[in-house]
Design an enzyme around this catalytic site. Structure first.
Site, PDB file in Angstrom:
ATOM      1  N   LYS A  39       0.545  -1.320  -0.220  1.00  0.00           N
ATOM      2  CA  LYS A  39      -0.328   0.040   0.454  1.00  0.00           C
ATOM      3  C   LYS A  39       0.792   1.869  -0.403  1.00  0.00           C
ATOM      4  O   LYS A  39       2.352   1.250   0.660  1.00  0.00           O
ATOM      5  CB  LYS A  39      -1.106   0.216   0.932  1.00  0.00           C
ATOM      6  CG  LYS A  39       0.047   0.199   2.571  1.00  0.00           C
ATOM      7  CD  LYS A  39      -0.942  -0.340   3.626  1.00  0.00           C
ATOM      8  CE  LYS A  39       0.208  -0.549   4.942  1.00  0.00           C
ATOM      9  NZ  LYS A  39      -0.476  -1.221   6.427  1.00  0.00           N
ATOM     10  N   TYR A 266      15.171  30.957   2.940  1.00  0.00           N
ATOM     11  CA  TYR A 266      14.638  32.372   3.351  1.00  0.00           C
ATOM     12  C   TYR A 266      14.266  32.314   4.495  1.00  0.00           C
ATOM     13  O   TYR A 266      14.838  31.746   5.632  1.00  0.00           O
ATOM     14  CB  TYR A 266      12.707  31.535   2.650  1.00  0.00           C
ATOM     15  CG  TYR A 266      12.305  31.502   2.599  1.00  0.00           C
ATOM     16  CD1 TYR A 266      12.135  32.815   0.904  1.00  0.00           C
ATOM     17  CD2 TYR A 266      12.280  29.976   0.985  1.00  0.00           C
ATOM     18  CE1 TYR A 266      11.956  32.375  -0.383  1.00  0.00           C
ATOM     19  CE2 TYR A 266      11.734  30.099  -0.189  1.00  0.00           C
ATOM     20  CZ  TYR A 266      11.626  31.300  -0.861  1.00  0.00           C
ATOM     21  OH  TYR A 266      11.626  31.037  -2.098  1.00  0.00           O
ATOM     22  N   MET A 314      10.991  24.373  -1.328  1.00  0.00           N
ATOM     23  CA  MET A 314      10.493  24.046  -1.746  1.00  0.00           C
ATOM     24  C   MET A 314      10.969  22.779  -3.077  1.00  0.00           C
ATOM     25  O   MET A 314      10.633  21.802  -3.341  1.00  0.00           O
ATOM     26  CB  MET A 314       9.301  23.883  -3.288  1.00  0.00           C
ATOM     27  CG  MET A 314       7.971  23.596  -3.841  1.00  0.00           C
ATOM     28  SD  MET A 314       7.202  24.332  -4.437  1.00  0.00           S
ATOM     29  CE  MET A 314       6.394  25.457  -3.303  1.00  0.00           C
TER      30      MET A 314
HETATM   31  C1  LIG Z   1      -0.339  -1.862   6.683  1.00  0.00           C
HETATM   32  C2  LIG Z   1      -0.818  -3.239   6.975  1.00  0.00           C
HETATM   33  C3  LIG Z   1      -0.156  -4.269   7.867  1.00  0.00           C
HETATM   34  C4  LIG Z   1       1.688  -4.036   7.488  1.00  0.00           C
HETATM   35  O1  LIG Z   1       2.274  -3.283   8.957  1.00  0.00           O
HETATM   36  P1  LIG Z   1       4.182  -3.419   8.835  1.00  0.00           P
HETATM   37  O2  LIG Z   1       3.401  -2.930  10.232  1.00  0.00           O
HETATM   38  O3  LIG Z   1       4.504  -2.185   8.114  1.00  0.00           O
HETATM   39  O4  LIG Z   1       4.115  -4.955   8.904  1.00  0.00           O
HETATM   40  C5  LIG Z   1      -0.644  -5.782   8.084  1.00  0.00           C
HETATM   41  N1  LIG Z   1      -2.195  -5.432   7.983  1.00  0.00           N
HETATM   42  C6  LIG Z   1      -2.798  -4.147   7.681  1.00  0.00           C
HETATM   43  C7  LIG Z   1      -4.349  -4.258   8.210  1.00  0.00           C
HETATM   44  C8  LIG Z   1      -1.845  -3.472   7.291  1.00  0.00           C
HETATM   45  O5  LIG Z   1      -3.094  -1.939   6.821  1.00  0.00           O
END
Ligand SMILES: *Cc1c(COP(=O)(O)O)cnc(C)c1O
Length: 381
Positions: A39, A266, A314
């Site tokens: 993700k 800045y 930036m």
């Molecule tokens: C992101 C996530 C993981 C992985 O977690 P880590 O701490 O990065 O290993 C596992 N289960 C769910 C539901 C997640 O959203």
């Protein structure tokens, strides 16, 4: 493609390190499956690059946050089973069914909407029921799971493939809460055996290292596959064998000698204390280099730690490279995260300075920074 990027600021993604980390995690869980979490663009590492490599290692099931993340991978020509970890709404059902994604669900409303959509498409959809054993975010309460599964019997197009939960505190040294939680999840699993659930999963990276009792059928590692520690409190020393996958670099585009007392960038938040050699690099908060690191981080140039000076802007940032006078030129590499010679700057170091976690550091590297896969330690500059 990113390989051809002329950008001077790049994130190199070391596929050998990724492979190494997967082997380590697989050794820990033995014959159980791992469903890598990719993700948020694979925690900022580039989901396409990461998922391709993981597929080549034989992994077939991946955790994405939402429908759109899964679709991007399908469109990139990476067919796989994508588990959608965040809650979707009925408006996503058509896409979920069309791509045979496996959503995690917490409501009867979603179960029904998915079943209806699957029936329309002449398909069955596999889902994972999320149980809130203590995360307090999404999921059904443990005492309601049986009733929920019973009600889902009315939907033949819905296949409850998995029961899942998530640890909020597995990365802490004290495992008391996590063990309690695991107990709650086990009782749910025992009380729902007749429903023929195929996969039970709760373990994240921290649990893979420190809670072997939580492996069940499948573990869902995220941060560890990228070679980063889930926290500073992991007891299992094998966590130290992880190798960071991401290296973030830029190049010097300007050098100037300035006299003492000169205000830089800045707000003139920095004044030189002595005659100084100042380098400018084309990276800034637009690339995810947090402005709160201004005057509070160091980078590596020729293996030497050089202080960042003045406000990070930036697109551009200044470095004090006085220590390298006579030894530094335009185009030289600057490491923001990674190794150079004997020195290393880690995502953890930046996280500590910002009062956050390594997860946010790597996820925060913006899309402007091309992700470049490398097989060896050879970089294409
Ligand atoms: C992101 C996530 C993981 C992985 O977690 P880590 O701490 O990065 O290993 C596992 N289960 C769910 C539901 C997640 O959203």
């Amino acid at each position: 493609m990113s390989e051809q990027s002329v950008r001077l600021t790049k994130a190199f993604v070391n596929l050998q390190h990724l492979t190494h980390n997967m082997r380590l995690l697989q050794e820990l869980v033995g014959s159980r499956q791992l469903w890598p979490c990719i993700k948020a663009d694979a925690y900022g590492h580039g989901a396409i690059i990461i998922t391709r490599q993981l597929k080549s290692l034989g992994y077939k099931t991946f955790g994405v946050a939402d429908v759109e993340e899964g679709m991007a991978l399908v469109q990139a020509g990476i067919p796989a089973t994508y588990i959608v970890l965040s809650e979707a709404l009925p408006e996503h059902c058509q896409a979920l069914v069309a791509h045979s994604f496996e959503p995690t669900i917490s409501t009867l409303n979603m179960a029904e909407a998915l079943a209806r959509e699957a029936e329309k498409a002449g398909k069955r959809i596999s889902v994972h029921v999320k149980v809130d054993t203590g995360m307090g975010r999404l999921g059904i309460q443990p005492e309601d799971v049986r009733n929920f599964l019973e009600q889902c019997q009315a939907f033949p197009a819905l296949h409850i493939r998995g029961l899942m939960s998530h640890f909020p505190r597995a990365d802490e040294a004290d495992k008391e809460y996590s063990l309690e939680q695991l107990g709650r999840f086990r009782r749910v699993l025992e009380g729902t055996q007749e429903y023929g659930i195929e996969v039970r999963h709760i373990a994240n990276s921290a649990a893979i290292f420190d809670l072997p009792d939580s492996y069940l059928d499948v573990a869902r590692p995220g941060i560890a596959i990228y070679g980063l520690h889930p926290s500073g409190e992991i007891a299992n020393s094998r966590v130290n064998a992880l190798k960071p996958v991401l290296e973030w670099t830029t190049r010097i585009v300007f050098l100037k000698e300035v006299s003492a007392g000169m205000g830089l960038s800045y707000g003139h938040a920095y004044h030189t204390k002595r005659p100084s050699l100042i380098a400018t690099v084309p990276v800034g908060y637009g690339d995810g280099l947090n402005r709160n690191l201004s005057n509070n981080c160091t980078v590596l140039v020729h293996g030497v730690r050089c202080p960042q000076v003045g406000r990070i802007t930036m697109d551009l940032t200044l470095l004090d490279v006085t220590a390298l006078r006579g030894n530094v030129q335009l185009g030289d590499e600057v490491v923001i995260i990674g190794r150079q010679g004997a020195e290393e700057v880690t995502a953890d170091e930046l996280a500590r300075k910002l009062g956050t976690i390594n997860y946010e550091i790597v996820t925060g590297i913006s899309h402007r920074v091309p992700r470049i896969p490398i097989q060896l330690d050879e970089k294409i500059k």
